[in-house]
Design a protein around this motif. Structure first.
Motif, short mmCIF file in Angstrom:
data_model
loop_
_atom_site.label_atom_id
_atom_site.label_comp_id
_atom_site.label_asym_id
_atom_site.label_seq_id
_atom_site.Cartn_x
_atom_site.Cartn_y
_atom_site.Cartn_z
N MET A 84 24.03 35.82 60.67
CA MET A 84 23.78 35.08 59.45
C MET A 84 24.93 34.13 59.15
N SER A 113 27.02 32.87 61.21
CA SER A 113 27.05 31.80 62.20
C SER A 113 26.11 30.67 61.80
N TYR A 114 24.96 31.02 61.29
CA TYR A 114 24.00 30.02 60.82
C TYR A 114 24.59 29.23 59.66
N ILE A 115 25.19 29.93 58.71
CA ILE A 115 25.80 29.28 57.55
C ILE A 115 26.92 28.35 57.99
N SER A 138 27.28 26.87 60.86
CA SER A 138 26.73 25.69 61.52
C SER A 138 26.17 24.70 60.50
N LYS A 139 25.52 25.20 59.46
CA LYS A 139 24.98 24.32 58.42
C LYS A 139 26.10 23.64 57.64
#
Length: 57
Positions: A1, A3-5, A7-8
């Motif tokens: 989770m 990692s997604y944040i 990247s965003k």
């Protein structure tokens, strides 16, 4: 989770690295907490095994 944040945040800050640095620091902190929790759980399991001669299920 996280990692997604991260990247965003990286995509949306366009060169403003303080947010990415902060997100990285948060991810490292959370990983340390997960590692400590796993070590604590393993230690408790080993202690229980030594006491009862049975493994946790």
């Amino acid at each position: 989770m996280m990692s997604y944040i991260i990247s965003k945040v990286s995509q949306n800050t366009s060169g403003n690295s303080k947010y990415v640095d902060r997100a990285d620091a948060i991810e490292r902190f959370l990983q340390q907490k997960r590692d400590a929790k796993a070590a604590q759980k393993a230690q408790a399991s080993n202690s229980n095994k030594e006491t009862t001669n049975k493994t946790d299920k």
